[in-house]
Write an enzyme that holds these catalytic residues in place. Structure first.
Site, PDB file in Angstrom:
ATOM      1  N   LYS A   1      -3.186 -11.912   0.301  1.00  0.00           N
ATOM      2  CA  LYS A   1      -3.211 -10.463   0.509  1.00  0.00           C
ATOM      3  C   LYS A   1      -4.644  -9.960   0.446  1.00  0.00           C
ATOM      4  CE  LYS A   1      -1.195  -6.175  -1.350  1.00  0.00           C
ATOM      5  NZ  LYS A   1      -0.231  -5.622  -2.320  1.00  0.00           N
TER       6      LYS A   1
ATOM      7  N   SER B   1       3.244  -2.769  -0.505  1.00  0.00           N
ATOM      8  CA  SER B   1       2.005  -2.830   0.244  1.00  0.00           C
ATOM      9  C   SER B   1       1.665  -4.250   0.702  1.00  0.00           C
ATOM     10  CB  SER B   1       0.864  -2.306  -0.637  1.00  0.00           C
ATOM     11  OG  SER B   1       0.710  -3.137  -1.801  1.00  0.00           O
TER      12      SER B   1
ATOM     13  N   SER C   1       5.718  -3.476  -4.581  1.00  0.00           N
ATOM     14  CA  SER C   1       5.050  -4.050  -3.411  1.00  0.00           C
ATOM     15  C   SER C   1       5.281  -5.533  -3.176  1.00  0.00           C
ATOM     16  CB  SER C   1       3.541  -3.792  -3.506  1.00  0.00           C
ATOM     17  OG  SER C   1       3.281  -2.421  -3.442  1.00  0.00           O
TER      18      SER C   1
END
Length: 429
Positions: A78, A147, A171
């Site tokens: 990420k 996210s 998330s």
């Protein structure tokens, strides 16, 4: 578009040379070049395949019995997590040189276990709510969640078998549920957040996505501090259903599916106990949201003072909100975390509950990619810092996955994953 790429099976093949790392990378290249233009889960990288090929060639080739646990496994990272050789942009317009930092501990741990960095995955801006371009592999007209959108979509589409994510509200668990895969959020602090751009340091968790619970156990054994192998349970755990205002936050369709899942578990021999819990969920939600806003404003203060016009609307609103949170309310939010954990643990003790089971999200992934969906079903478990795993089911609504989340006591991550394997089999049979 969904393609089975189970981490545990792939590890076994690479460990025993029934599949070479070079062959596996070639397979992923074919898959990625066909699918990635549709879902946009990865940050563009012109030399990805030559880099991975070189990395594969440089891997030591020890005897099978001594190969590392993630030997040759490509991992998505990420893009708020620093990795050597990659810029960290955090889906932001800020100058990347201002966001640099040393390689994250989790990336070093993965490399030490034999893994390769597949590439950076798309995140909502600074891991909050301003979405990136990623689409849900099950239906590209729908969000993959956020996210950790890119990591979830990449794993769901079979581009890589393991990807890192973070969770400050929902998330990891929400995008895993939306994309029909496993997402694991460990106990707070169990996986290092060093080298990760924070959003709210009191509640940020680092975790990951796989397509299988067995693969999640392998990854957890590498990343979780002090991981212990525990024996298989002889008896099935008692499952608690968190009844009351918390559960009623889910959509009617989501609740219908959830009760179907509960019935399936009961038919599978599980003892299901419905227990009133989290009676003041609105206050818990507010404490958490205000704490996140205040701590985000602290993290971003210097950047925001210099580059406020470069921030997305939702991130800017969060920071501005955070500036208005009184110091006393920050302290209340932090202490509320421990109070919520104690409350949930006391209820578990009083009712002999081993595992909480709840909807993984309010319902299926919403249409459109302008919003990442509502994380409200994940919030109290994150607030309390309890280990949580998203488990996919065989059910869907209009072709979109519906998952559940399972939660156990603080630092009982091994116990949770041990139980999750059989729960997954029951829900997927």
């Amino acid at each position: 578009m969904i393609h089975r790429n189970h981490l545990a099976k792939t590890v076994a093949k690479l460990q025993h040379n029934s599949l070479s790392v070079a062959e596996y990378i070639d397979q992923l290249r074919t898959r990625t070049e066909a699918i990635e233009p549709e879902i946009e889960s990865l940050l563009p990288e012109s030399e990805r395949w030559s880099r991975l090929t070189t990395a594969a060639e440089q891997l030591a080739d020890p005897p099978y019995s001594t190969r590392k646990p993630l030997y040759g496994i490509p991992v998505g990272v990420k893009d708020i997590i620093h990795a050597s050789g990659f810029q960290t942009k955090a889906n932001s317009s800020l100058p990347p040189e201002q966001l640099t930092g040393p390689e994250a501990t989790v990336v070093r741990q993965l490399k030490s276990a034999g893994a390769l960095v597949f590439g950076k995955t798309v995140t909502a801006e600074f891991a909050y709510a301003e979405p990136g371009p990623t689409k849900n592999p099950h239906n590209t007209n729908h969000t993959p969640g956020g996210s950790s959108s890119g990591s979830a979509a990449a794993v769901a589409a079979g581009l890589c078998p393991l990807a890192l994510g973070t969770q400050t509200v929902g998330s990891i668990i929400r995008p895993a549920s939306f994309c029909g895969i496993v997402g694991f959020k460990p106990s707070y602090g169990r996986v290092s957040a060093e080298g990760v751009i924070p959003l709210s340091q009191s509640v940020d968790h680092v975790g990951f996505f796989t397509q299988d619970v067995a693969g999640a156990e392998i990854a957890a054994s590498v990343l979780c501090d002090g991981w212990q192998t525990v024996p298989e349970r002889i008896s099935q755990p008692t499952i608690g259903i968190p009844d009351g205002p918390y559960l009623q936050q889910a959509s009617s369709d989501g609740l219908d599916c959830f009760y179907t899942h509960c019935n399936r578990l009961e038919q599978g021999g599980y003892n299901i106990t419905k227990v009133p819990v989290l009676p003041d969920i609105e206050t818990t939600n507010e404490y958490h949201e205000r704490l996140v806003a205040a701590e985000a404003a602290m993290v971003h203060h210097e950047w925001y003072q210099e580059h406020d016009e470069k921030y997305g609307e939702q991130t800017a609103e969060l920071i501005e909100e955070g500036y208005g949170v009184p110091t006393k309310q920050i302290a209340i939010g932090r202490s509320s975390r421990m109070e919520t954990r104690d409350h949930l643990t006391d209820v578990m003790d009083n009712h002999d509950i081993d595992i909480w089971v709840a909807p993984g999200a309010c319902g299926p992934a919403p249409e459109g990619i302008d919003s990442t969906g509502d994380p409200i079903m994940n919030l109290p478990w994150t607030h309390a810092g309890l280990p949580t795993i998203a488990i996919p089911t065989d059910d869907s609504i209009n072709g979109l996955p519906i998952g559940v989340q399972c939660v156990s006591r603080f630092n009982a991550d091994e116990h949770l994953l041990n139980c999750a394997s059989d729960i997954a089999r029951t829900l997927q049979s």
